[in-house]
Design an enzyme around this catalytic site. Structure first.
Site, PDB file in Angstrom:
ATOM      1  N   GLN A 243       0.830  -1.204   0.000  1.00 11.90           N
ATOM      2  CA  GLN A 243       0.000   0.000   0.000  1.00 11.90           C
ATOM      3  C   GLN A 243       0.872   1.264   0.000  1.00 11.90           C
ATOM      4  O   GLN A 243       0.513   2.281   0.589  1.00 11.90           O
ATOM      5  CB  GLN A 243      -0.929  -0.005   1.205  1.00 11.90           C
ATOM      6  CG  GLN A 243      -2.093  -0.978   1.083  1.00 11.90           C
ATOM      7  CD  GLN A 243      -3.089  -0.558   0.017  1.00 11.90           C
ATOM      8  OE1 GLN A 243      -3.242   0.616  -0.297  1.00 11.90           O
ATOM      9  NE2 GLN A 243      -3.758  -1.536  -0.568  1.00 11.90           N
ATOM     10  N   SER A 244       1.988   1.217  -0.704  1.00  6.99           N
ATOM     11  CA  SER A 244       2.933   2.333  -0.711  1.00  6.99           C
ATOM     12  C   SER A 244       2.345   3.595  -1.343  1.00  6.99           C
ATOM     13  O   SER A 244       1.906   3.580  -2.500  1.00  6.99           O
ATOM     14  CB  SER A 244       4.190   1.920  -1.485  1.00  6.99           C
ATOM     15  OG  SER A 244       5.016   3.023  -1.754  1.00  6.99           O
ATOM     16  N   ASN A 245       2.350   4.703  -0.573  1.00  6.68           N
ATOM     17  CA  ASN A 245       1.966   6.003  -1.138  1.00  6.68           C
ATOM     18  C   ASN A 245       2.937   6.425  -2.223  1.00  6.68           C
ATOM     19  O   ASN A 245       2.546   6.975  -3.256  1.00  6.68           O
ATOM     20  CB  ASN A 245       1.956   7.072  -0.036  1.00  6.68           C
ATOM     21  CG  ASN A 245       0.896   6.845   1.009  1.00  6.68           C
ATOM     22  OD1 ASN A 245      -0.219   6.452   0.711  1.00  6.68           O
ATOM     23  ND2 ASN A 245       1.259   7.074   2.267  1.00  6.68           N
TER      24      ASN A 245
END
Length: 406
Positions: A121-123
Site C-alpha cells: 500500500q505504498s503512497n
C-alpha cells in the site's frame, strides 16, 4: 484490460515464472515540459543543484490555522497545518515534490520505463505510477506482500485485494512485481529493483530506478524548495524574520525530513524540527539521512552536519510499519470529526498520535507556533475500511437514519 499484471520477481537463475505480458510498444513521452530551476540563494552552494524540474504539482500548498488539540493549561500558542496533501497529481502528497526532480532526470536520460519499490500500500509507489502515466512512461513497482510465501505459486499473487493505493496502481497501468517480506528483508530493495532493471534492459528497454520513497540527494531538492515556499508564506503571514517555533513531520525514507531540517538550518529559520518515524527506530532514520542524503548535498570542505544536529526523531512505528492499533485509528477518526482533516494510518496518523502524546505530557518542550506538515496518504484509509466502520459506528451509532416520512 490487463488481467494478469501481477508477477513474481525474476529469479536469479533458472526459468523465470512471470504472470502477465509486457507492452509491445513503448509509449511516447507526455506533454509536460521541464522548466528551469533556480535554487534559493541560501541553498545555491549545495552540491549538484538541479538545472530543471518537471511541473507535476500545484504549488504553493496552503498553510492554515487549525485546532487539532485542546491547548495545554498555561500554553498560549497556535497550531498550524502545511497542506502538502493538496499537491495535486491525484493526491500524491509529499511525493510529487521529489518526483518533479527525479522524473525530469528520467525523461532527460531517455528512460522509457521507471522502477520503484515499497510496501503493498505504498503512497510513494502510487505517486510514481500516476506520475509515469501522466508522462507516458511505463511504471514497474516492486511491492512487498506481507502474507505471500516464497513457495506459493505465482497465480496466488493475483489474489491481492485491489483497494487503496494498489487499486490506483492498477488503474493507471502499473506493472506489479511481488516479493515476500522475507525476500525484501534479506535482499534489500535495491538488489530487488536491479533484477527487474536487468530483465527490462535485456528486452531492449531503458529503465530508470527511483530509490525507496524517492529519498536521494536529487529527490530531497523537492523539500529544499518546499522550505523556501514555507519561508515566504511565513514572512507574508507574520512579517519578515518571523516563522514557526516547531515543525512536525512524519518520516519513512527520510528525504522530506532531511530537506526540511537542512533548509531550516541553512536559512536560520530557527524552528525545532521534529520527525516521527513510521517504520523504524530513530537511530535508523538518522543513519539513513547521514549516509544516503547529506553526503550528496553538502559541499566538500563545509562544516560537518549530521542529522542529529538538525532534527529530533522519535520512533512512532508502534507495532510496526503499516500495522495499526484501534487506538491509532481512533485518533484519525477523532481528528477528522474535529477538524475535517484526514490523516493516513501509515504515516501522518502515527506521527500525530505520538506528537499529541508528547505535547500533552510536556507542552513546555514546544514553542508557541507549531506547524504540522501534512504529507498526504489519504488512500491508505481505504485499506482499513472494516476497522474504521467499527469505530465510526461505535462513536456515532445513530448518525444514519431514514428521512422522516410524510
Amino acid at each position: 484490460s490487463a488481467p494478469n499484471e501481477f508477477r513474481q520477481l525474476p529469479s536469479r537463475g533458472g526459468p523465470q515464472r512471470i504472470a502477465g505480458r509486457m507492452a509491445a510498444a513503448h509509449r511516447c513521452i507526455g506533454s509536460r515540459q521541464a522548466v528551469p530551476f533556480v535554487a534559493p540563494p541560501w541553498a545555491a552552494h549545495l552540491r549538484s543543484v538541479p538545472a530543471s524540474r518537471l511541473q507535476l504539482g500545484h504549488f504553493p500548498t496552503p498553510v492554515v490555522r487549525w485546532q487539532p488539540l485542546e491547548p495545554a493549561p498555561g500554553w498560549e500558542g497556535e497550531f498550524w497545518l502545511k497542506r502538502d496533501d493538496m499537491t495535486g497529481l491525484e493526491l500524491a502528497g509529499n511525493k510529487v515534490r521529489k518526483l518533479e526532480f527525479l522524473l525530469e532526470e528520467a525523461v532527460r536520460e531517455g528512460a522509457d520505463c521507471v522502477i520503484s519499490c515499497g510496501g503493498m500500500q505504498s503512497n510513494h509507489c502510487r505517486a510514481v505510477a500516476v506520475a509515469c502515466a501522466t508522462l507516458g512512461l511505463e511504471s514497474h513497482l516492486v511491492l512487498r506482500h506481507e502474507d505471500w510465501a516464497v513457495e506459493d505459486d505465482a497465480a496466488a499473487v493475483a489474489d491481492v485485494a485491489m483497494q487503496g493505493n494498489l487499486l490506483m496502481d492498477r488503474l493507471v497501468g502499473a506493472k506489479i512485481w511481488v516479493v515476500t517480506k522475507k525476500e525484501y528483508r534479506e535482499q534489500g530493495s535495491e538488489p530487488l529493483m536491479e533484477r527487474v532493471r536487468a530483465k527490462l534492459a535485456a528486452e531492449g528497454r531503458k529503465p530508470y530506478i527511483i530509490k525507496l520513497g524517492g529519498s536521494s540527494p536529487l529527490g530531497t531538492w523537492g523539500y529544499i524548495d518546499a522550505f523556501e515556499e514555507l519561508r515566504q508564506q511565513a514572512e507574508q503571514m507574520f512579517g519578515k524574520g518571523q516563522g514557526f517555533s516547531d515543525i512536525v513531520i512524519a518520516t519513512g525514507s527520510g528525504g522530506s525530513l532531511a530537506g526540511i531540517a537542512l533548509a531550516n538550518k541553512l536559512t536560520g529559520f530557527g524552528a525545532k524540527v521534529w520527525g516521527f518515524g513510521a517504520n523504524d527506530t530513530s537511530e535508523y532514520h538518522h543513519s539513513i539521512i547521514n549516509s544516503q542524503i547529506l553526503p550528496g548535498m553538502l559541499p566538500e570542505g563545509s562544516p560537518a552536519l549530521r542529522s542529529e544536529d538538525l532534527a529530533e526523531i522519535t520512533n512512532a512505528k508502534n507495532l510496526g510499519y503499516a500495522m495499526t492499533t484501534p487506538e491509532e485509528l481512533d485518533v484519525i477518526r477523532a481528528l477528522a470529526a474535529r477538524t475535517g482533516v484526514m490523516f493516513d494510518p501509515v504515516y501522518t496518523g502515527k506521527a500525530f498520535r505520538f506528537f499529541a502524546k508528547m505535547y500533552a505530557e510536556a507542552p513546555e518542550r514546544f514553542g508557541k507556533r507549531i506547524l504540522f506538515w501534512h504529507t498526504g496518504g489519504i488512500f491508505g484509509l481505504w485499506d482499513r475500511q472494516t476497522e474504521f466502520r467499527e469505530l465510526v459506528e461505535r462513536h456515532a451509532p445513530g448518525d444514519v437514519s431514514a428521512v422522516p416520512r410524510l
